[in-house]
Motif scaffolding. Structure first.
Motif, mmCIF file in Angstrom:
data_model
loop_
_atom_site.group_PDB
_atom_site.id
_atom_site.type_symbol
_atom_site.label_atom_id
_atom_site.label_comp_id
_atom_site.label_asym_id
_atom_site.label_seq_id
_atom_site.Cartn_x
_atom_site.Cartn_y
_atom_site.Cartn_z
ATOM 1 N N ASN B 1057 0.846 -1.186 0.000
ATOM 2 C CA ASN B 1057 0.000 0.000 0.000
ATOM 3 C C ASN B 1057 0.886 1.242 0.000
ATOM 4 O O ASN B 1057 1.622 1.489 0.942
ATOM 5 C CB ASN B 1057 -0.903 -0.022 1.244
ATOM 6 C CG ASN B 1057 -1.913 1.096 1.219
ATOM 7 O OD1 ASN B 1057 -1.824 2.010 0.399
ATOM 8 N ND2 ASN B 1057 -2.875 1.009 2.118
ATOM 9 N N PHE B 1062 -6.656 3.436 3.439
ATOM 10 C CA PHE B 1062 -6.845 2.036 3.747
ATOM 11 C C PHE B 1062 -7.291 1.333 2.469
ATOM 12 O O PHE B 1062 -8.194 1.791 1.785
ATOM 13 C CB PHE B 1062 -7.952 1.944 4.806
ATOM 14 C CG PHE B 1062 -7.830 0.750 5.666
ATOM 15 C CD1 PHE B 1062 -6.996 0.763 6.789
ATOM 16 C CD2 PHE B 1062 -8.555 -0.398 5.383
ATOM 17 C CE1 PHE B 1062 -6.898 -0.350 7.595
ATOM 18 C CE2 PHE B 1062 -8.447 -1.508 6.196
ATOM 19 C CZ PHE B 1062 -7.617 -1.488 7.308
ATOM 20 N N LYS B 1064 -9.006 -1.952 0.807
ATOM 21 C CA LYS B 1064 -9.721 -3.166 1.204
ATOM 22 C C LYS B 1064 -10.504 -3.740 0.040
ATOM 23 O O LYS B 1064 -10.484 -3.202 -1.073
ATOM 24 C CB LYS B 1064 -10.639 -2.886 2.389
ATOM 25 C CG LYS B 1064 -11.686 -1.813 2.138
ATOM 26 C CD LYS B 1064 -12.506 -1.639 3.396
ATOM 27 C CE LYS B 1064 -13.954 -1.403 3.020
ATOM 28 N NZ LYS B 1064 -14.834 -1.338 4.167
ATOM 29 N N SER B 1065 -11.124 -4.862 0.299
ATOM 30 C CA SER B 1065 -11.902 -5.590 -0.713
ATOM 31 C C SER B 1065 -11.117 -5.764 -2.003
ATOM 32 O O SER B 1065 -11.604 -5.500 -3.092
ATOM 33 C CB SER B 1065 -13.205 -4.861 -1.042
ATOM 34 O OG SER B 1065 -13.916 -4.609 0.125
ATOM 35 N N THR B 1091 -10.819 -13.146 -3.890
ATOM 36 C CA THR B 1091 -10.660 -12.096 -2.896
ATOM 37 C C THR B 1091 -9.307 -12.247 -2.226
ATOM 38 O O THR B 1091 -8.925 -13.349 -1.830
ATOM 39 C CB THR B 1091 -11.759 -12.215 -1.833
ATOM 40 O OG1 THR B 1091 -12.962 -12.534 -2.497
ATOM 41 C CG2 THR B 1091 -11.892 -10.959 -1.041
ATOM 42 N N GLN B 1095 -6.591 -6.956 4.323
ATOM 43 C CA GLN B 1095 -6.716 -5.549 3.974
ATOM 44 C C GLN B 1095 -5.392 -4.889 4.254
ATOM 45 O O GLN B 1095 -4.589 -5.411 5.024
ATOM 46 C CB GLN B 1095 -7.802 -4.908 4.836
ATOM 47 C CG GLN B 1095 -9.115 -5.633 4.698
ATOM 48 C CD GLN B 1095 -10.185 -5.042 5.580
ATOM 49 O OE1 GLN B 1095 -9.886 -4.461 6.616
ATOM 50 N NE2 GLN B 1095 -11.434 -5.182 5.174
ATOM 51 N N PHE B 1125 -9.917 -2.854 -6.144
ATOM 52 C CA PHE B 1125 -9.875 -2.635 -4.704
ATOM 53 C C PHE B 1125 -10.568 -1.336 -4.335
ATOM 54 O O PHE B 1125 -10.839 -0.488 -5.193
ATOM 55 C CB PHE B 1125 -8.431 -2.632 -4.195
ATOM 56 C CG PHE B 1125 -7.519 -1.680 -4.928
ATOM 57 C CD1 PHE B 1125 -6.890 -2.073 -6.110
ATOM 58 C CD2 PHE B 1125 -7.288 -0.385 -4.454
ATOM 59 C CE1 PHE B 1125 -6.055 -1.205 -6.785
ATOM 60 C CE2 PHE B 1125 -6.453 0.480 -5.112
ATOM 61 C CZ PHE B 1125 -5.828 0.070 -6.287
ATOM 62 N N LYS B 1128 -10.066 3.481 0.909
ATOM 63 C CA LYS B 1128 -10.929 4.130 1.891
ATOM 64 C C LYS B 1128 -10.103 5.098 2.718
ATOM 65 O O LYS B 1128 -9.177 4.705 3.428
ATOM 66 C CB LYS B 1128 -11.558 3.079 2.790
ATOM 67 C CG LYS B 1128 -12.724 3.626 3.545
ATOM 68 C CD LYS B 1128 -13.379 2.565 4.390
ATOM 69 C CE LYS B 1128 -14.521 3.216 5.139
ATOM 70 N NZ LYS B 1128 -14.775 2.606 6.410
ATOM 71 N N SER B 1133 -14.482 6.937 -0.006
ATOM 72 C CA SER B 1133 -13.945 5.658 -0.448
ATOM 73 C C SER B 1133 -14.218 5.524 -1.939
ATOM 74 O O SER B 1133 -15.310 5.809 -2.405
ATOM 75 C CB SER B 1133 -14.581 4.516 0.342
ATOM 76 O OG SER B 1133 -15.885 4.288 -0.089
#
Lengths: 186, 1255
Positions: B1057, B1062, B1064-1065, B1091, B1095, B1125, B1128, B1133
């Protein structure tokens, strides 16, 4: 690693076998025979180690029984000798004056005790009190489970045992206090 | 319902239980088998019942029958049923039965996975315990893989009872599923410091077992174990740790030095013999590893020997046995210290326990010297007389011969004595070793020329008294000796005093009762004797005697002509005809002696056992080529492997040739020729033996000067004891003479010759009674001077290597204590599904390789008998080191400082820091040679302790600690420390590097290229390449093949990252091609994404793995894919996506697979492989870097490396073999490659080319 634990009597009859490495049944029997052959011709006052065909053998001879531990080079010879002593003393505590007959008729219980000492070929516990405590706790559990279905079976076995002349004759493993170069605070 | 149960149980009341079964068997001693078979029938009935209690009872009985040798595998399913009972009582019975009779081949084991998992997580600790115990006996790779995670969780269970079992069982899991080792190791290490002693002991147990197989990976744990050793009071744990140290010290001598003191303390303080014994053993191991000779360790040796003496003197046979066993270990490196206890060991020969006697004999073997050989053998001869039972006597006999003949009769000063001993041994009754004695007689008579006269006389006596020996005609019986006697008398008949008499003895009718092969020798040698007799009588005018001899032969030989043995028959009839013809000539008064003698002229020389192997194959001879068309199916494994890269091989040899200074060789050869020419005792070598390759070290001892102080003939039958006396007298005389001489010398140069004059008589002082030339064995002409046949194929290291591959494949090259931690492991279930990747196998294989090469060097050194040389080498090494140190020191210090602060800022876990500080920890021990004495100083121990405990923090303080010591050593230390620090820094950097797996490789390189070539560390490498990157996220990936599945590869992707938000998903998806498909969970559609199971907080990176199935692996491939992705942040987000291209190179289908050179040669020889080659120009990196790169980036392993040439091997997931031969000569690297799949090979070579074009 401990590769196998064999208990047999003076005539080579197996009383407990526990292999930690897979061998087919006939091979197991052959190992027992060969081990017996090696061990039985030795005097009582000679050393307790010998090189077997497959492993190093470390054994003790108590009255009518031979306790043989087959080990590889990672085990300390004297340590294993002490372990045998611990195991036998534990048996003595759990069976109250253990004798060959106890082992004959209660092979399963001997196994359960052994399981608390050695697991998968590695030493699990060497503290006798701890071993005895765990064995007793498990036995208590078994008793509490006995319940309805267990009761009649026990009654029957009590009846069956009534007219048996041979039950606890005390062939004790009396010379338990053989001089051991013992690990003091095990 | 309840009624039904009661009724059922009443029905079953009279079922036999275990006790009934046992009792029944005891009551049916006569027809046990029959009784048991009826019992088994009953059991089968019982197993059909629904009632679990009945089943459990039946299974319990089966367990008993299994012990008696009955196969009960047919009941495996019922056992599983009983295991899954909810009641502990039955469950326990089931697990017991399973542990007794399940194994990897039992198919129902598959069914147990879920049951076991359930039991493992049972709230009742005993259910869990029973399951663990059972599992420890029958765990299979599948079970291990599926349950590893559950068991790992149990390692942190609240109950110590479960914890210790879980810890122990992990060892079995590692064995079956090596991939679990890495993720589980940190926790296992934690358990070393568990508050419960039982758990701690279990963890020690497991790590010791692991380390025994693969010690180098566990070196980093040494400080932790050291702490445990000094703090633990549990003898069991201590023994294990001490044994482990015994295995580690050979790898790290510094460790040994550190250990000596605490071990010595333990030896002094402990009362437990088992602990004492193991301490002594490990001290011995340490001393062996330090055997380069630290004079101040003689105290430790003395201590060990002393303690062992106490053990041996103990009345307890066990201690005696072990004492002797340990003594024999010391013997190898410090024979002198053991030799002083000769009395004790000889005493043990009298012990009633045979195993003790045998141990003592083993010791004697190593204890003999020129000085005491005769004495020891005399004692042994006494024992031979006394010994009861032929087995022990035979053992003694072989030991006597072993002792005397060891290292080319090194310790025998008087061969007459030895021959007498051999003759005396022939008087043993019922021995099985006649053959051994015979071969010794032959060997000595042939090789020691000076002794032939004596030997022949003795043999003649033996032949004369043959009747004494013929009692035992069984195979290998003592009559075998006659074989030797007859041959020696015949071959060296010129030494015989009365050949006629011997001839007569050899032709006695009784000879016909001897075994055939002996008779054959008799007949042949009778002919030789005949020739001698003829020659003796030739000069005489009276031909009577000669004719009588012919007549004797003509009379006696027909007996042999009738022999049933073909060999005897043939020789006898041949010789009979010859003699008849000679007789005719004799009657005509023709002189025949010379011609007859010519029949047996020429000397038979001994041939070296390796000679055959060394015969070079003549040019143009291809032993592998078929003379005729080959039969359809034939394998010739024994043949010499065909040289495949034929053009290259001779080069190696030549290069080795040139190592030997040709001039020097020629000179020596000349000198020797001269010497031989002037020497009357040297057989003028036949042209063939002249061409014998002269190994540089083999020089001839000046030959045969018979010292007449010893009479050559001892009257009567030889008594070896007489020699002993004579020998002593002789030595006395010599000593006296020497003293005189020395006195003179002393006067001449006082003070200088100190060493020589004092102390007991040393080995070298004893001169042999007569100098003997032990004929060297013949070698074929042009024998290749290769030393590779000296390498023992059973070399323990090699064996260990195999072991390690078998057990922990894939881990052999990785350090487990490597503190790099991937947070992923714990919360990513895929770890357990996809067998692990070799992604970071880089820095360490290099280290280990270096180590092993060092070991090899050391081994070679050992082999060199020339001590001087090895000393020189050492000196060189030392110099080398110093140079290196200086170099390191000259590097800027600031960098180190800044690195240090960085390190302090990072929050390292205590264990990992400790592990990485091994070098530092070790270096804080007093470092030889300057500070070697400190080892014994008690005060330093404390300092060492504290520093090791607080290793990371105390770093800056360390110099202070050393200040009180004398300046010299502290200076030395500082240097050392600096060096260690720097090394550590480097490691840190590397580790640091690991985390990112990409990036600043270039800068790193430039720093490190400044160091000395040989020790040059490898530049960090990473296989991770960039997959895609945008402002939020960066993905790097690596593809690895899977050992177990030939159609799957694992793609490890690290997501980093890069944003402040953040992530996620995350969903990972690729467009499958026909050839490669992403493995999706069951039920998912072919286009669904996967998936990502985590995260990413800002700045964090994590790794996920995806399994792909591939069909054809011969071509590289690209797959398009997308990562979606959600980003957020606090306020918003957003949905983002990133496209990427996954590049499946052919390299990624290769798996690093070790291969041994013989297997490799066989493979190449098979001819199934197609070749191809590649040339790289302008590569200026060291060869080992080059190899490392190929190994690392392309998953190869080095099979063999010779100078600048190496063979490498790899295997594809579908089993294609890929072999490379890499050669380099100034900046040009050529790679010859072979593979059974040409297009795969082509692609792999292209990829290799690319790798090197990048750098």
């Amino acid at each position: 690693m401990i590769k196998a634990i064999l208990i047999f009597n003076n005539h080579g009859k197996p009383r407990l076998i526990r292999f930690y490495q897979y061998f087919a049944e006939d091979m197991q029997q052959q190992i027992i025979r060969e081990t017996f052959h090696l061990v039985s011709k030795r005097d009582d006052n000679v050393c307790n180690f010998l090189e077997g065909i497959y492993f190093t053998l470390i054994y003790r001879h108590y009255a009518t029984l031979y306790f043989v531990f087959c080990v590889d080079s990672s085990e300390s010879e004297l340590g294993i000798l002490d372990l045998i002593q611990v195991f036998v003393e534990t048996l003595d505590k759990c069976f109250e004056n253990v004798c060959e007959l106890d082992l004959i008729f209660h092979m399963d219980k001997v196994h359960y005790i052994l399981q608390e000492v050695v697991m998968g070929g590695m030493v699990l516990e060497t503290n006798m009190n701890e071993i005895v405590a765990q064995v007793e706790l498990q036995n208590r559990m078994e008793k509490s489970e006995g319940g309805l279905s267990g009761a009649p079976a026990r009654a029957v076995s009590a009846v069956k045992n009534m007219n048996l002349p041979e039950i606890p004759r005390n062939i004790n493993i009396g010379d338990i206090n053989i001089k051991v170069p013992s690990l003091s605070p095990f | 319902m309840a009624l039904k149960i009661v009724k059922g149980s009443i029905d079953r009341m009279f079922d036999k239980n275990l006790q009934d079964l046992v009792r029944g068997i005891r009551n049916h001693k006569e027809d046990e088998a029959k009784y048991i078979s009826t019992c088994i029938d009953e059991i089968k009935q019982e197993l059909k019942q629904d009632n679990i209690a009945v089943k459990a009872n039946a299974v319990c009985k089966l367990t008993y029958l299994q012990m008696l040798g009955y196969d009960v595998s047919w009941a495996a399913f019922n056992i599983v049923e009983v295991m899954s009972s909810s009641k502990f009582t039955y469950k326990r019975i089931g697990y017991l039965a399973a542990s007794q009779c399940f194994h990897e081949g039992t198919d129902v084991i598959m069914l147990t996975t879920n049951q076991i998992r359930k039991d493992l997580s049972s709230p009742n600790q005993y259910d869990t315990g029973v399951a663990l115990t059972g599992l420890s006996c029958f765990v299979t790779p599948d079970l291990a893989r599926d349950l590893a995670n559950d068991i790992m969780t149990l390692m942190s269970h609240t109950k110590p009872y479960i914890r210790k079992k879980a810890v122990l069982i992990m060892y079995k899991v590692f064995l079956k599923y090596p991939e679990s080792l890495r993720p589980a190791f940190p926790r296992l290490k934690e358990k070393l410091e568990d508050p419960d002693p039982g758990v701690q002991s279990a963890a020690v147990n497991v790590i010791c077992e692991l380390a025994r197989r693969n010690p180098k990976n566990y070196l980093s744990l040494a400080p932790l174990f050291f702490k445990l050793m000094t703090s633990s009071t549990n003898n069991w744990v201590l023994i294990k740790i001490i044994k482990l140290f015994g295995a580690l010290t050979p790898l790290e001598p510094r460790l040994g030095k550190k250990l000596i003191e605490p071990l010595t303390n333990l030896i002094h303080s402990t009362s437990a013999m088992s602990l004492l014994y193991e301490c002594v053993n490990t001290v011995i191991a340490v001393l062996i590893s330090l055997s380069s000779g630290m004079p101040n360790h003689s105290a430790s040796i003395q201590l060990c020997v002393q303690k062992l003496r106490i053990l041996i003197e103990d009345s307890d046979q066990n201690l005696k046995y072990l004492g002797l066993l340990a003594m024999s270990k010391i013997l190898k490196t410090h024979p002198k210290s053991v030799q002083s206890h000769k009395d004790l060991i000889l005493q043990c020969l009298d012990d009633k326990d045979e195993s003790i006697r045998l141990r003592a004999l083993d010791l004697l073997y190593g204890m003999v010297s020129k000085k005491n050989l005769m004495e020891i053998v005399k004692k042994l001869m006494l024992h031979v007389d006394k010994a009861e039972g032929t087995t022990y006597r035979d053992e003694l006999l072989t030991k006597i011969i072993d002792i005397c003949s060891q290292s080319n009769y090194q310790y025998i000063t008087n061969f007459e004595w030895y021959i007498s001993i051999l003759v005396e041994l022939t008087r043993l009754e019922g021995t099985r070793h006649g053959h051994l004695i015979a071969s010794q007689m032959l060997d000595v008579a042939i090789r020691v020329k000076a002794i032939r006269g004596f030997a022949v006389a003795q043999m003649a006596t033996l032949l004369d008294n043959a009747h004494l020996l013929t009692g035992n005609t069984q195979r290998n019986g003592i009559c075998e000796v006659l074989y030797a006697a007859a041959w020696i008398c015949g071959e060296f008949s010129e030494h015989l005093e009365d050949p006629m008499q011997t001839l007569e003895a050899m032709l006695r009718p009784k000879v016909a009762t001897l075994p055939g092969h002996i008779q054959a020798v008799y007949v042949q040698n009778a002919a030789k004797l005949f020739a001698t007799v003829l020659q003796k009588h030739e000069g005489e005018t009276d031909s009577q005697a000669a004719q009588e001899t012919s007549q004797l032969l003509i009379d006696r030989l027909p007996l042999f002509v009738q022999s049933a043995n073909l060999e005897v028959q043939e020789r006898a009839s041949c010789i009979l005809q010859l003699v008849k013809y000679i007789q005719k000539l004799q009657q005509k008064n023709v002189e025949v002696a010379e011609e007859v003698t010519a029949l047996f002229a020429g000397e038979l020389n001994p041939v070296a056992p390796k000679a055959q192997k060394k015969v070079p194959i003549p040019e143009g001879l291809d032993l592998d080529a078929w003379i005729n068309e080959p039969p359809s199916e034939s394998e010739s494994e024994d043949e010499k492997p065909k040289v495949v890269f034929a053009k290259e091989e001779p080069k190696h040899y030549r290069s080795r040739h040139t190592e030997v200074d040709e001039k020097e060789l020629a000179r020596r050869r000349e000198v020797r020729k001269q010497e031989q020419a002037n020497n009357p005792f040297y057989i003028k070598a036949s042209p063939s033996s002249q061409k014998v390759y002269d190994a540089p070290g083999v020089e001839h001892i000046p030959v045969v000067q018979i010292d007449l102080s010893v009479p050559l003939k001892v009257p009567g039958m030889p008594m070896s004891d007489q020699y002993l006396k004579l020998e002593e007298e002789r030595r006395q005389k010599e000593k006296a003479e020497r003293k005189k001489k020395e006195k003179k010398k002393k006067r001449e140069k006082r003070g200088k010759g100190r060493k020589a004059d004092s102390g007991p008589e040393s080995e070298e002082d004893i001169t042999p009674a007569h100098q003997v030339d032990i004929v060297t064995e013949e070698m074929p002409e042009n024998a290749l001077p290769s030393d590779d046949d000296d390498k023992d194929p059973n070399d323990p290291h090699k064996a260990l290597d195999i072991d390690l591959d078998n057990l922990l494949s894939g881990f052999s090259s990785r350090p487990l204590a490597d503190s790099e931690k991937l947070p992923v492991r714990t919360h990513r279930p895929e770890v357990l599904k996809s067998p692990a990747e070799d992604r970071d196998s880089k820095s360490v294989p290099q280290e280990t390789k270096k180590k092993s090469s060092k070991e090899k060097k050391e081994k070679k050194k050992d082999k060199e008998k020339d001590r001087k040389r090895s000393k020189e080498e050492k000196k060189k090494k030392k110099k080398h080191k110093e140079v290196e140190e200086e170099l390191l020191e000259s590097q800027p210090e600031e960098a180190v400082q800044s690195e240090e602060t960085k390190e302090a800022a990072a929050p390292p876990t205590s264990t990992s820091a400790e592990a990485s500080d091994l070098d530092f920890w070790l270096s804080s021990a007093p470092v030889p040679p300057a500070a070697a004495q400190e080892v014994t100083a008690p005060s330093s121990a404390a300092a060492v302790d504290t520093s090791s405990a607080a290793a990371p923090e105390s770093e800056p303080d360390e110099p202070k600690d050393t200040e009180p010591e004398d300046t010299k050593s502290s200076k030395h230390k500082k240097k050392k420390q600096k060096k260690e620090k720097e090394e550590k820094e480097k490691k840190k950097k590397k580790r640091h590097h690991h985390h990112h797996h990409h990036g600043d490789a270039g800068g790193e390189d430039s720093v490190q290229n400044g160091t000395v070539e040989e020790e040059e560390p490898l530049p960090p490498m990473s296989n991770y390449s960039l997959l895609a990157e945008n402002s939020y996220i960066k993905m790097v990936y690596d593809i690895q093949g899977n050992h177990q599945d030939e159609s799957k590869v694992v793609v490890s992707v690290i997501f980093e990252n890069k944003s402040d938000s953040f992530l996620k998903s995350m969903e990972f998806n690729v467009l499958d091609s026909l050839n490669s498909k992403l493995q999706r969970p069951e039920g998912a559609g072919p286009h669904d994404g996967l998936t990502v199971p985590f995260q990413l907080p800002p700045g964090v990176s994590n790794e996920a793995r995806f399994v792909f199935s591939v069909q054809s692996i011969v071509m590289p491939q690209k797959l398009k894919g997308t990562l979606t992705f959600i980003v957020k942040s606090d306020e918003s987000s957003t949905h983002e996506k990133l496209d990427f291209k996954l590049h499946f190179t052919c390299t990624s289908y290769l798996i690093t697979t070790p291969c041994y050179s013989d297997a490799y040669a066989k493979l190449l020889e098979s001819g199934d492989l197609k070749g191809s080659s590649l040339r790289l120009e302008g590569i200026n990196m060291p060869f080992h870097h080059l190899l490392a790169r190929i190994c690392f980036h392309h998953h190869f392993s080095v099979v063999e490396r010779i100078d600048s040439c190496a063979s490498m091997y790899s295997r594809s997931i579908q089993g294609h073999h890929v072999c490379l031969l890499v050669k380099t000569s100034d900046q040009t690297v050529s790679i010859d490659a072979k593979c059974d799949e040409p297009s795969l090979l082509g692609n792999v070579l292209d990829e290799i080319k690319q790798t090197f074009s990048k750098c």
